[in-house]
Write a protein that holds these residues in place. Structure first.
Motif, mmCIF file in Angstrom:
data_model
loop_
_atom_site.group_PDB
_atom_site.id
_atom_site.type_symbol
_atom_site.label_atom_id
_atom_site.label_comp_id
_atom_site.label_asym_id
_atom_site.label_seq_id
_atom_site.Cartn_x
_atom_site.Cartn_y
_atom_site.Cartn_z
ATOM 1 N N ASP A 189 0.811 -1.230 0.000
ATOM 2 C CA ASP A 189 0.000 0.000 0.000
ATOM 3 C C ASP A 189 0.841 1.275 0.000
ATOM 4 O OD1 ASP A 189 -2.703 -0.167 -0.429
ATOM 5 O OD2 ASP A 189 -3.211 -0.684 1.618
ATOM 6 N N PRO A 190 1.759 1.458 0.950
ATOM 7 C CA PRO A 190 2.530 2.715 0.934
ATOM 8 C C PRO A 190 3.400 2.856 -0.311
ATOM 9 C CG PRO A 190 3.421 1.190 2.559
ATOM 10 C CD PRO A 190 2.122 0.622 2.102
ATOM 11 N N VAL A 191 3.827 1.718 -0.873
ATOM 12 C CA VAL A 191 4.642 1.773 -2.086
ATOM 13 C C VAL A 191 3.836 2.333 -3.250
ATOM 14 C CG1 VAL A 191 5.923 0.409 -3.787
ATOM 15 C CG2 VAL A 191 6.120 -0.134 -1.342
ATOM 16 N N PHE A 192 2.634 1.779 -3.460
ATOM 17 C CA PHE A 192 1.824 2.195 -4.607
ATOM 18 C C PHE A 192 1.149 3.548 -4.388
ATOM 19 C CE2 PHE A 192 2.306 -2.264 -5.651
ATOM 20 C CZ PHE A 192 2.360 -2.260 -7.037
ATOM 21 N N ILE A 193 0.706 3.808 -3.145
ATOM 22 C CA ILE A 193 -0.027 5.055 -2.886
ATOM 23 C C ILE A 193 0.911 6.255 -2.853
ATOM 24 C CG2 ILE A 193 -1.431 6.310 -1.201
ATOM 25 C CD1 ILE A 193 -2.600 3.620 -0.330
ATOM 26 N N PHE A 194 2.037 6.128 -2.105
ATOM 27 C CA PHE A 194 2.905 7.282 -1.879
ATOM 28 C C PHE A 194 4.185 7.240 -2.715
ATOM 29 C CE2 PHE A 194 0.523 6.740 2.168
ATOM 30 C CZ PHE A 194 -0.178 7.927 2.125
ATOM 31 N N ALA A 195 4.916 6.137 -2.671
ATOM 32 C CA ALA A 195 6.194 6.076 -3.385
ATOM 33 C C ALA A 195 5.998 6.212 -4.895
ATOM 34 C CB ALA A 195 6.923 4.772 -3.057
ATOM 35 N N LEU A 196 4.986 5.521 -5.432
ATOM 36 C CA LEU A 196 4.711 5.609 -6.866
ATOM 37 C C LEU A 196 3.684 6.694 -7.187
ATOM 38 C CD1 LEU A 196 4.601 1.798 -7.780
ATOM 39 C CD2 LEU A 196 6.504 3.418 -8.013
ATOM 40 N N ASN A 197 3.167 7.358 -6.134
ATOM 41 C CA ASN A 197 2.248 8.499 -6.286
ATOM 42 C C ASN A 197 1.000 8.143 -7.095
ATOM 43 O OD1 ASN A 197 1.581 11.196 -5.711
ATOM 44 N ND2 ASN A 197 2.343 11.894 -7.702
ATOM 45 N N LEU A 198 0.432 6.948 -6.823
ATOM 46 C CA LEU A 198 -0.757 6.497 -7.553
ATOM 47 C C LEU A 198 -2.054 6.758 -6.797
ATOM 48 C CD1 LEU A 198 0.563 3.107 -9.017
ATOM 49 C CD2 LEU A 198 0.303 5.305 -10.187
ATOM 50 N N GLY A 199 -1.980 7.218 -5.548
ATOM 51 C CA GLY A 199 -3.186 7.565 -4.798
ATOM 52 C C GLY A 199 -4.123 6.393 -4.599
ATOM 53 N N VAL A 200 -5.445 6.641 -4.743
ATOM 54 C CA VAL A 200 -6.435 5.597 -4.496
ATOM 55 C C VAL A 200 -6.291 4.446 -5.498
ATOM 56 C CG1 VAL A 200 -8.105 7.111 -3.373
ATOM 57 C CG2 VAL A 200 -8.159 6.852 -5.846
ATOM 58 N N LYS A 201 -5.846 4.760 -6.696
ATOM 59 C CA LYS A 201 -5.597 3.712 -7.693
ATOM 60 C C LYS A 201 -4.532 2.749 -7.180
ATOM 61 C CE LYS A 201 -3.403 5.079 -11.357
ATOM 62 N NZ LYS A 201 -3.146 5.727 -12.654
ATOM 63 N N GLY A 202 -3.499 3.282 -6.548
ATOM 64 C CA GLY A 202 -2.439 2.447 -5.997
ATOM 65 C C GLY A 202 -2.937 1.526 -4.905
ATOM 66 N N ALA A 203 -3.882 2.030 -4.073
ATOM 67 C CA ALA A 203 -4.454 1.188 -3.021
ATOM 68 C C ALA A 203 -5.185 -0.012 -3.614
ATOM 69 C CB ALA A 203 -5.400 2.008 -2.151
ATOM 70 N N ALA A 204 -5.933 0.226 -4.684
ATOM 71 C CA ALA A 204 -6.662 -0.862 -5.336
ATOM 72 C C ALA A 204 -5.712 -1.874 -5.961
ATOM 73 C CB ALA A 204 -7.606 -0.295 -6.394
ATOM 74 N N ILE A 205 -4.665 -1.392 -6.620
ATOM 75 C CA ILE A 205 -3.694 -2.294 -7.258
ATOM 76 C C ILE A 205 -3.002 -3.158 -6.206
ATOM 77 C CG2 ILE A 205 -1.536 -2.387 -8.565
ATOM 78 C CD1 ILE A 205 -2.457 0.187 -9.992
ATOM 79 N N ALA A 206 -2.623 -2.548 -5.088
ATOM 80 C CA ALA A 206 -1.974 -3.304 -4.012
ATOM 81 C C ALA A 206 -2.891 -4.398 -3.482
ATOM 82 C CB ALA A 206 -1.569 -2.357 -2.883
ATOM 83 N N THR A 207 -4.179 -4.085 -3.358
ATOM 84 C CA THR A 207 -5.139 -5.064 -2.865
ATOM 85 C C THR A 207 -5.287 -6.232 -3.839
ATOM 86 O OG1 THR A 207 -6.367 -3.369 -1.646
ATOM 87 C CG2 THR A 207 -7.531 -5.418 -2.139
ATOM 88 N N VAL A 208 -5.349 -5.937 -5.132
ATOM 89 C CA VAL A 208 -5.483 -7.001 -6.142
ATOM 90 C C VAL A 208 -4.283 -7.936 -6.108
ATOM 91 C CG1 VAL A 208 -5.538 -7.462 -8.621
ATOM 92 C CG2 VAL A 208 -7.009 -5.685 -7.654
ATOM 93 N N ILE A 209 -3.079 -7.375 -6.028
ATOM 94 C CA ILE A 209 -1.876 -8.206 -5.974
ATOM 95 C C ILE A 209 -1.888 -9.084 -4.721
ATOM 96 C CG2 ILE A 209 0.645 -8.155 -5.756
ATOM 97 C CD1 ILE A 209 0.612 -5.567 -7.415
ATOM 98 N N SER A 210 -2.296 -8.510 -3.607
ATOM 99 C CA SER A 210 -2.343 -9.262 -2.346
ATOM 100 C C SER A 210 -3.339 -10.403 -2.424
ATOM 101 C CB SER A 210 -2.718 -8.313 -1.195
ATOM 102 O OG SER A 210 -1.818 -7.229 -1.124
ATOM 103 N N GLN A 211 -4.504 -10.146 -3.001
ATOM 104 C CA GLN A 211 -5.510 -11.195 -3.146
ATOM 105 C C GLN A 211 -5.027 -12.306 -4.077
ATOM 106 O OE1 GLN A 211 -8.765 -8.727 -4.429
ATOM 107 N NE2 GLN A 211 -9.621 -8.549 -2.361
ATOM 108 N N ALA A 212 -4.226 -11.952 -5.069
ATOM 109 C CA ALA A 212 -3.679 -12.957 -5.982
ATOM 110 C C ALA A 212 -2.779 -13.932 -5.225
ATOM 111 C CB ALA A 212 -2.911 -12.280 -7.117
#
Length: 460
Positions: A189-212
Motif C-alpha cells: 500500500d505505501p509503495v503504490f499510494i505514496f512512493a509511486l504516487n498512484l493515490g487511491v488507484k495504488g491502493a486498489a492495485i496493491a489489494t489485487v496483488i495481495s488477493q492474488a
C-alpha cells in the motif's frame, strides 16, 4: 500413506475432544478474519492521510466499500454454501461426493468472476452515484473501483476456496492464506499510494496483488497432496450447483443485505446531512463501519469457521457432539463481543486516529463507534444461531432469522433520521442488535433440539 493418515488426523472432526477442537478451529478462524479486515482498513488508513485530499478520498472509498463487499459476497454464496455440504459428505464417509462438491464450486467461482466483471465494470459510475457518491467523491470512488474490479477472480477464489480448506479441518492453513495476503497489502500500500504516487488507484492495485497471493496459496493447497479432498476435473453437476446455491443463499444474502444497509446509510446521510454535512457524515460512517468490520468479521470467523465441526458430526449422526460443540461456540462468540464492547469505549478514539487527523471528524467518529456498539454483546448469539442452522443445512430457519434483523435495521434507518435528524441514523445498528438476537434465541430454543433428535433417529 502413513504421512497422509497423520495429516488427516490433525483435526479429527468426529473424534477429537470437542472443547479442544472448537478452540483449535475457532481461534485461527477468528484471527484469519481479523487479519482479512486489514485489506480494507489498511487501504482506508493510508488513503485518509493522502495530503490535500484525504477526507474526500476516504469518503469515495467508503462509497465503494459496500459495493466491493457485495460483489465479494458471491464467494460466500459458493464457499459457505458448498463447504458445509462437503463436510456433511465427509461425515457420511462419501469422499467422492465431497470431491464433486468442491470441484463444482471451483468452476462456479471462476464463472461468476467473469460474469461480474463483464456486467459491473461498464455500469460502475451510475452504480456509485446511486450508492451515495457526490460530485466531489465520485472521481476517487470510480478510480478505486475500476482497478479493484480487475482482480475479481482472485478475490472470489481466495475467499471461496479458503472455506473448503477450513472445512477439512485445516484452520491454520486457511489462516495463513489470509495472513499472506494481508501482509502483502500492508507492505504494498505505501509503495503504490505514496512512493509511486498512484493515490487511491495504488491502493486498489496493491489489494489485487495481495488477493492474488492468497488465491494462489489456497489453490496450491487444494490441488496438492496435503488436502484430504482435492479439486479434480469433473462434469458439472447441476443438482450439486442447486444445493450449493440454496444453502449459500443465506450467507450471501446476509452479506448482500449488510452492504445494502451501508449503501442505504450513505444515501440517508447524504440526504439528511445536506451539502454541509453529507460528505462529513459519510466519512464518519466509513470509519465507524471499519470498526464494525473489526468486530463482525472475526465474529463470523468463530461462528462460520467452526461450521465444519457441526456439519461433519451432523452428517455422522453424532448429535451429542453437535450440541456440545455449539455450547462452546456460543461461549466463544459472547466472550469476543463482550471484549469488543469494552474496546469500543476504551480504544475507539485511538482507532479513529488511524484514519484522520481532523479533530471534528475524529470526535464524531468516536461517538459513532460508541453508538453502533451499544448492543454488541447479543450479536454473538445471533451470528452463531444463524451459522449453526446453516451448518446443518437448515436454511429455512437461518435465512428468515437473518432477514428479520436486517428488516428491523432498515425500518430504524429510515425512521430515525426523519424524526431526529441525520446523526440519529447511527442508532439503527443498536436497535437491530437487540430485536434480532431476541427473536433468534426464541426460535433456536423451540426448534434446534427437535431437529437434532430427528437426525439422531435411523433414516433421519
Amino acid at each position: 500413506m502413513e504421512e497422509n493418515r497423520q495429516i488427516r488426523m490433525e483435526n479429527d472432526l468426529g473424534r477429537d475432544d470437542i472443547r479442544q477442537l472448537v478452540r483449535r478451529i475457532a481461534l485461527p478462524s477468528m484471527l484469519a478474519q481479523f487479519v482479512s479486515v486489514l485489506y480494507s482498513i489498511v487501504d482506508r488508513m493510508y488513503i485518509g492521510h493522502i495530503p490535500g485530499m484525504g477526507e474526500l478520498a476516504l469518503a469515495g472509498v467508503g462509497v465503494c466499500a459496500p459495493v466491493v463487499t457485495m460483489i465479494g459476497s458471491v464467494a460466500s454464496l459458493v464457499g459457505v454454501g458448498g463447504a458445509p455440504l462437503m463436510s456433511i459428505k465427509m461425515g457420511e464417509g462419501d469422499v467422492d461426493g465431497a470431491r464433486k462438491i468442491l470441484s463444482n464450486c471451483f468452476v462456479m467461482l471462476c464463472l461468476f468472476s467473469l460474469i461480474l466483471m463483464a456486467v459491473v465494470i461498464p455500469l460502475r459510475r451510475p452504480m456509485l452515484l446511486f450508492f451515495g457518491a457526490s460530485a466531489e467523491t465520485l472521481p476517487y470512488a470510480d478510480e478505486y473501483f475500476l482497478y479493484y474490479m480487475t482482480g475479481t477472480v482472485f478475490a472470489l477464489l481466495a475467499t471461496g476456496m479458503n472455506s473448503f480448506v477450513t472445512a477439512q479441518g485445516f484452520a491454520r492453513k486457511a489462516m495463513f492464506s489470509v495472513l499472506l495476503g494481508a501482509v502483502m497489502n500492508i507492505v504494498l500500500d505505501p509503495v503504490f499510494i505514496f512512493a509511486l504516487n498512484l493515490g487511491v488507484k495504488g491502493a486498489a492495485i496493491a489489494t489485487v496483488i495481495s488477493q492474488a497471493f492468497s488465491c494462489a496459496y489456497a489453490l496450491c493447497f487444494l490441488l496438492g497432496r496435503r488436502a484430504q479432498i482435492r479439486i479434480e476435473a469433473v462434469r458439472p453437476d447441476f443438482a450439486i450447483v442447486r444445493r450449493v446455491l440454496l444453502l449459500g443463499f443465506t450467507p450471501f444474502s446476509i452479506i448482500a443485505v449488510d452492504n445494502a444497509m451501508i449503501i442505504a446509510m450513505n444515501a440517508v446521510l447524504q440526504r439528511y446531512g445536506g451539502a454541509g454535512q453529507g460528505d462529513l457524515l459519510i466519512t464518519v460512517a466509513t470509519i465507524a463501519q471499519s470498526f464494525m468490520l473489526v468486530v463482525t468479521m472475526p465474529l463470523s470467523g468463530i461462528s462460520g469457521g467452526t461450521q465444519p465441526i457441526l456439519s461433519f458430526n451432523y452428517g455422522a449422526r453424532q448429535v451429542d457432539r453437535v450440541i456440545r460443540a455449539q455450547r462452546h461456540i456460543f461461549l466463544w462468540c459472547l466472550v469476543f463481543t463482550a471484549v469488543m464492547f469494552v474496546v469500543a469505549r476504551l480504544a475507539g478514539p485511538l482507532f479513529v486516529l488511524l484514519f484522520t487527523s481532523d479533530p471534528l471528524v475524529a470526535e464524531k467518529a468516536a461517538w459513532a463507534i460508541r453508538v453502533c456498539t451499544l448492543a454488541l454483546i447479543p450479536l454473538g448469539l445471533q451470528y452463531e444461531i444463524v451459522d449453526g442452522f446453516t451448518a446443518i443445512g437448515q436454511v429455512r430457519y437461518a435465512w428468515p432469522l437473518s432477514f428479520w434483523r436486517k428488516a428491523v435495521y432498515f425500518a430504524a434507518l429510515f425512521i430515525l433520521p426523519a424524526v431526529w435528524g441525520a446523526e440519529a441514523t447511527f442508532y439503527a445498528e443498536a436497535i437491530s442488535d437487540v430485536i434480532g438476537p431476541l427473536t433468534s434465541v426464541a426460535i433456536y430454543a423451540l426448534v434446534m433440539k427437535k431437529l437434532l433428535a430427528r437426525r439422531a433417529m435411523p433414516g433421519g
